[in-house]
Design a protein around this motif. Structure first.
Motif, PDB file in Angstrom:
ATOM      1  N   PRO A   1      54.851  46.252  25.849  1.00 43.08           N
ATOM      2  CA  PRO A   1      55.096  44.900  26.368  1.00 43.08           C
ATOM      3  C   PRO A   1      53.723  44.324  27.305  1.00 43.08           C
ATOM      4  N   ASN A   2      52.899  45.245  27.647  1.00 44.92           N
ATOM      5  CA  ASN A   2      51.675  44.612  28.559  1.00 44.92           C
ATOM      6  C   ASN A   2      50.737  44.800  27.573  1.00 44.92           C
ATOM      7  N   ALA A   3      50.786  45.161  26.361  1.00 42.49           N
ATOM      8  CA  ALA A   3      49.280  44.987  25.466  1.00 42.49           C
ATOM      9  C   ALA A   3      49.019  43.495  25.084  1.00 42.49           C
ATOM     10  N   GLN A   4      47.856  43.348  24.679  1.00 39.99           N
ATOM     11  CA  GLN A   4      47.472  42.134  24.402  1.00 39.99           C
ATOM     12  C   GLN A   4      46.929  42.085  22.922  1.00 39.99           C
ATOM     13  N   ARG A   5      47.038  40.981  22.188  1.00 40.71           N
ATOM     14  CA  ARG A   5      46.772  41.010  20.704  1.00 40.71           C
ATOM     15  C   ARG A   5      45.378  40.911  20.654  1.00 40.71           C
ATOM     16  N   PRO A   6      44.665  41.442  19.756  1.00 41.25           N
ATOM     17  CA  PRO A   6      43.217  41.221  19.807  1.00 41.25           C
ATOM     18  C   PRO A   6      42.748  39.914  19.496  1.00 41.25           C
ATOM     19  N   ASP A   7      41.695  39.447  19.770  1.00 46.61           N
ATOM     20  CA  ASP A   7      41.203  38.151  19.612  1.00 46.61           C
ATOM     21  C   ASP A   7      41.107  37.815  18.031  1.00 46.61           C
ATOM     22  N   PRO A   8      41.578  36.712  17.629  1.00 52.93           N
ATOM     23  CA  PRO A   8      41.573  36.586  16.073  1.00 52.93           C
ATOM     24  C   PRO A   8      40.204  36.534  15.547  1.00 52.93           C
ATOM     25  N   ILE A   9      39.951  37.111  14.445  1.00 52.88           N
ATOM     26  CA  ILE A   9      38.876  36.873  13.610  1.00 52.88           C
ATOM     27  C   ILE A   9      38.952  35.533  12.957  1.00 52.88           C
ATOM     28  N   VAL A  10      39.866  35.250  12.460  1.00 53.95           N
ATOM     29  CA  VAL A  10      40.113  33.782  12.112  1.00 53.95           C
ATOM     30  C   VAL A  10      41.006  32.948  12.870  1.00 53.95           C
ATOM     31  N   PRO A  11      40.504  32.005  13.696  1.00 53.45           N
ATOM     32  CA  PRO A  11      41.442  31.235  14.482  1.00 53.45           C
ATOM     33  C   PRO A  11      42.582  30.485  13.590  1.00 53.45           C
ATOM     34  N   ILE A  12      43.538  30.112  14.168  1.00 55.52           N
ATOM     35  CA  ILE A  12      44.560  29.253  13.509  1.00 55.52           C
ATOM     36  C   ILE A  12      44.079  28.082  12.794  1.00 55.52           C
ATOM     37  N   PRO A  13      43.293  27.283  13.703  1.00 60.02           N
ATOM     38  CA  PRO A  13      42.730  25.976  12.992  1.00 60.02           C
ATOM     39  C   PRO A  13      41.775  26.223  11.644  1.00 60.02           C
ATOM     40  N   MET A  14      41.411  27.351  11.327  1.00 58.23           N
ATOM     41  CA  MET A  14      40.596  27.752  10.400  1.00 58.23           C
ATOM     42  C   MET A  14      41.323  28.232   9.148  1.00 58.23           C
ATOM     43  N   ILE A  15      42.851  28.250   9.427  1.00 56.39           N
ATOM     44  CA  ILE A  15      43.373  28.559   8.281  1.00 56.39           C
ATOM     45  C   ILE A  15      44.371  27.479   7.403  1.00 56.39           C
ATOM     46  N   GLN A  16      43.971  27.230   6.075  1.00 54.31           N
ATOM     47  CA  GLN A  16      44.513  26.316   5.405  1.00 54.31           C
ATOM     48  C   GLN A  16      45.424  26.636   4.107  1.00 54.31           C
ATOM     49  N   GLU A  17      46.380  26.011   3.893  1.00 57.32           N
ATOM     50  CA  GLU A  17      47.275  26.508   2.834  1.00 57.32           C
ATOM     51  C   GLU A  17      46.964  25.911   1.601  1.00 57.32           C
ATOM     52  N   VAL A  18      47.602  26.585   0.677  1.00 55.95           N
ATOM     53  CA  VAL A  18      47.197  26.056  -0.838  1.00 55.95           C
ATOM     54  C   VAL A  18      48.433  26.102  -1.693  1.00 55.95           C
ATOM     55  N   ARG A  19      49.118  24.994  -2.327  1.00 54.19           N
ATOM     56  CA  ARG A  19      50.186  24.913  -3.091  1.00 54.19           C
ATOM     57  C   ARG A  19      50.145  25.582  -4.289  1.00 54.19           C
ATOM     58  N   GLU A  20      50.629  26.874  -4.383  1.00 53.08           N
ATOM     59  CA  GLU A  20      50.669  27.635  -5.720  1.00 53.08           C
ATOM     60  C   GLU A  20      51.834  28.753  -5.440  1.00 53.08           C
ATOM     61  N   ARG A  21      52.197  29.502  -6.522  1.00 50.33           N
ATOM     62  CA  ARG A  21      52.906  30.468  -6.672  1.00 50.33           C
ATOM     63  C   ARG A  21      52.954  31.344  -7.779  1.00 50.33           C
ATOM     64  N   VAL A  22      52.887  32.665  -7.669  1.00 48.84           N
ATOM     65  CA  VAL A  22      52.736  33.698  -8.625  1.00 48.84           C
ATOM     66  C   VAL A  22      53.857  34.807  -8.070  1.00 48.84           C
ATOM     67  N   ASP A  23      54.810  35.134  -8.844  1.00 46.29           N
ATOM     68  CA  ASP A  23      55.796  36.012  -8.457  1.00 46.29           C
ATOM     69  C   ASP A  23      55.460  37.496  -8.485  1.00 46.29           C
ATOM     70  N   TYR A  24      56.259  38.389  -8.231  1.00 42.66           N
ATOM     71  CA  TYR A  24      56.128  39.764  -8.106  1.00 42.66           C
ATOM     72  C   TYR A  24      55.512  40.422  -9.324  1.00 42.66           C
ATOM     73  N   ALA A  25      55.969  39.828 -10.666  1.00 44.54           N
ATOM     74  CA  ALA A  25      55.688  40.355 -11.919  1.00 44.54           C
ATOM     75  C   ALA A  25      54.391  39.746 -12.419  1.00 44.54           C
ATOM     76  N   GLY A  26      53.780  38.551 -11.861  1.00 43.57           N
ATOM     77  CA  GLY A  26      52.639  38.041 -12.132  1.00 43.57           C
ATOM     78  C   GLY A  26      52.815  36.721 -12.751  1.00 43.57           C
ATOM     79  N   SER A  27      53.965  36.283 -12.981  1.00 45.29           N
ATOM     80  CA  SER A  27      54.307  35.029 -13.572  1.00 45.29           C
ATOM     81  C   SER A  27      53.881  33.968 -12.544  1.00 45.29           C
ATOM     82  N   VAL A  28      53.455  33.072 -13.380  1.00 42.83           N
ATOM     83  CA  VAL A  28      53.203  31.721 -12.558  1.00 42.83           C
ATOM     84  C   VAL A  28      54.373  30.817 -12.297  1.00 42.83           C
TER      85      VAL A  28
END
Length: 720
Positions: free
Chosen positions: A116-143
């Protein structure tokens, strides 16, 4: 054989030179601002022993091999580029949430108990530098959803506009089908060719880590990207330094997987902890060549105390999800436990328990322990050893470092003696007993949690401070013998010179060898063999690129297997590189059955739950000749000790007052020499401390056995 191998640690740079029949050990303080300076000094010292120039030596050696802590230091200091992350839509929070375990991952054991008193490490990639890509491949490799290329181009523009200096791509299930990650790189190069942006590097997760697990694969790629720049420039500087000194061959880098490769075939992530892993590799060679059986390798350097296990039969202990600094990653790394118990570990007063706490902070090489007289003000383990009389102030590290006892005394008085209300010598004894107990507890915990007992293992004590604390570790561990191996002070550097060139490639799979519900065995042999062939081809390509021919390359197949849906996986090394029929499937199941029983106890196997392969791993390697370890076991009656060069008053734990202790030089390392404690053997590279009640026995290649005298038969004891 002519070879130079180097282990660049947090405090010392160790150099081991194999020059035909000569083996030279050399040390210098690590120069963190420019690692080449420390290497040059250590190499100069070695060349002085050989009577040749550095240029002459480097022009004749077959290879120069580096193991370095450069990546570890860069993570601690957060020295790296501004990263951008592209990930599958809906997975944007995977990295910031850190699997909800990020609070405790990588913390010392005591702090893990107070999450409870531990602190997360400072992020290597800050949240504003994360962008999403619309795509999806399932567990078997099918698009399931094609890549939205327009959305991708917009996300790339956002990251570039925000100053991304490197981009990492982590898409769901890309290890099964990397088509979208590969297409992203094509589009990135179309939009931002190298001549426009100075060749921003892009790293694809399926090329860094081949197993499923989105978070750990993401962190593997992120850390690799973060270290890419500093490793490229740091190791590039080392290679340029070699070029200027007359070395024209490719520089080789040791990997934490237990192998090595040329710099152009090395990922930054593979260099983290490569120094201690080199020591474990040397321990494995020693065990194999001398028949010592099970070995626990312990490396006590200036900054840390590293523990590794080598089990008879050549089965390595790997961490497949190791923790690097504060993050869990997904790369196969030789298992290693690190404690803050080196010679430079800082000692402080524990107000809760009113005693001494050793580490985990270290004084490093700059400023170093107080006795180095370089500005260090806090007491360390080395300061305590100096106060107890074990170290010679004028001849420490071969006389290259002059120690100042007055500084040690002052540091212990100011920071510990007043709070403990004890004389300086008694405080120093308390420091020594504490650090010895910490190291012994670490060894016992590591062995017993894996089902082993310390008495069934030969304990190696190496590193610059290993032979100095060998007897203390053995007493606290409750074992009667302990071995300081050949070239103990630079044993990890020696191991770096013995490694083979090796690359590991792996792929997650869902291969059910025995389906308990349907009561059928696996029969899709082409599917399994196709994966193995693909991984072999990647390893072959790595090694051919480095100048080897296909006939020089060997392969080893490893499988991560489990019973049913158990969480625990067991690595099985098999000599079957292909499955051709039911008998091969049965053989794999039997090998898993035996390996599981060795690990968890005979009778614990549950084949009725089904048998599954989760990961297929192929090691591609080229063997290299290495240092041969011979004559390690004592043979015949012991030889009397040489005349001591002097006598010094020393203090020992459990002994009141000082004892007049004979001091010996390198002559005591003549094979067969026996010395009963108390005694000290001082060499240029290290100090061997023989405590009261223990016997020193020198073997071939400067190996030394420490044995409790009460465990030696009386008939043998009377010979000394």
């Amino acid at each position: 054989m002519k070879r130079v191998s180097v282990d660049i640690g947090g405090t010392f740079t160790d150099c081991f030179v194999a020059w035909d029949s000569h083996c030279i050990e050399s040390k210098a303080l690590t120069t963190h601002q420019n690692l080449a300076l420390g290497f040059n000094e250590a190499l100069t010292n070695a060349c002085g022993d050989l009577g040749i120039s550095e240029r002459e030596l480097l022009s004749q050696v077959d290879s120069v091999r580096y193991a370095t802590t450069l990546g570890t230091n860069a993570l601690i200091e957060r020295k790296g580029p501004r990263l951008g992350l592209l990930t599958t839509a809906g997975f944007k929070s995977s990295v910031p949430l850190t699997r909800a375990k990020g609070y405790a991952t990588g913390l010392p054991h005591k702090q893990q108990m107070d999450v409870p008193n531990a602190q997360r490490p400072d992020p290597i990639v800050p949240i504003p530098m994360i962008q999403e890509v619309r795509e999806r491949v399932d567990y078997a490799g099918s698009v399931v959803m094609p890549l939205d290329e327009d959305s991708l181009r917009e996300s790339l523009r956002i990251l570039v506009d925000k100053g991304a200096e490197a981009v990492v791509v982590v898409l769901a299930n890309s290890v099964v089908n990397p088509v979208h990650e590969l297409r992203i790189r094509e589009i990135f190069l179309e939009e931002y060719p190298g001549h426009l942006l100075g060749a921003i590097p892009m790293l694809l997760s399926h090329q860094v880590a081949g197993r499923k697990g989105e978070y750990v694969r993401a962190m593997s790629t992120i850390i690799d990207g973060f270290l890419h720049q500093v490793m490229y420039h740091g190791l590039g500087t080392l290679e340029l330094n070699l070029r200027n000194a007359g070395y024209e061959k490719p520089m080789l880098c040791n990997h934490n997987s237990g192998g090595m490769a040329q710099l152009n075939s090395t990922d930054a992530l593979q260099t983290v902890h490569s120094g201690p892993v080199s020591g474990i590799a040397a321990s494995e060679h020693l065990a194999t060549q001398t028949g010592l059986g099970n070995i626990v390798a312990t490396d006590m350097g200036g900054t840390s105390f590293d523990i590794g296990i080598v089990v008879e039969g050549g089965v390595k202990h790997y961490d497949f999800n190791p923790v690097i600094e504060r993050w869990m990653v997904s790369v196969p790394m030789v298992h290693l436990v690190t404690l803050g118990a080196g010679g430079g570990s800082i000692c402080s007063y524990d107000r809760m328990f009113k005693t001494v706490q050793v580490g985990p902070e270290s004084a490093g090489s700059d400023p170093g322990p107080a006795c180095y007289d370089r500005g260090g003000l806090k007491p360390t383990v080395t300061d305590a050893d100096l106060m107890l009389g074990y170290l010679d102030p004028g001849h420490y590290a071969g006389g290259f470092i002059k120690l100042n006892p007055r500084r040690s005394k002052q540091a212990i008085e100011e920071h510990l003696a007043d709070d403990l209300d004890l004389p300086v010598v008694e405080v120093a004894k308390l420091i020594k007993s504490t650090v010895d107990a910490n190291m012994a507890n670490g060894i016992a915990r590591e062995l017993r949690t894996r089902g082993y007992e310390p008495e069934n293992f030969t304990t190696l004590a190496y590193g610059g401070n290993g032979p100095l604390h060998a007897c203390g570790i053995a007493k606290a561990l409750g074992v009667k013998t302990i071995l300081a191996p050949p070239f103990a002070s630079v044993f990890s550097a020696c191991g770096a010179g013995n490694m083979s060139q090796l690359h590991i490639h792996e792929m997650s799979t869902w291969t059910v060898l025995f389906d308990a519900n349907r009561q059928v065995f696996f029969s899709d042999y082409d599917f399994f063999n196709g994966i193995v062939e693909q991984l072999e081809a990647r390893g072959r390509e790595d090694l051919v690129r480095q100048g080897f021919t296909p006939d020089q390359i060997g392969f080893r197949l490893e499988l991560d297997m489990r019973y049913g849906n158990q969480r625990v996986e067991t690595a099985v090394v098999t000599d079957l590189n292909r499955i051709t029929g039911p008998e091969d499937v049965i053989r794999l199941i039997e090998q898993f059955f035996a390996r599981y029983g060795e690990r968890f106890g005979e009778g614990s196997q549950t084949p009725e739950a089904g048998v599954r392969i989760n990961t297929i791993r192929v090691c591609a390697y080229v063997e290299h000749p290495g240092i041969q370890f011979t004559g390690i076991r004592p043979v015949g009656p012991g030889l009397p000790p040489p005349a001591p060069v002097t006598t010094r008053d020393c203090h020992f734990v459990g002994v009141d007052g000082a004892l007049a202790t004979p001091i010996y030089d390198d002559a005591a390392l003549t094979a067969g020499t026996e010395i009963d404690g108390p005694a000290i053997v001082v060499t240029r590279a290290t100090t061997y401390l023989v405590e009261p009640g223990w016997r020193f026995r020198a073997a071939e290649q400067k190996a030394v056995w420490f044995t409790a005298i009460d465990s030696i038969p009386a008939t043998t004891r009377s010979l000394s």
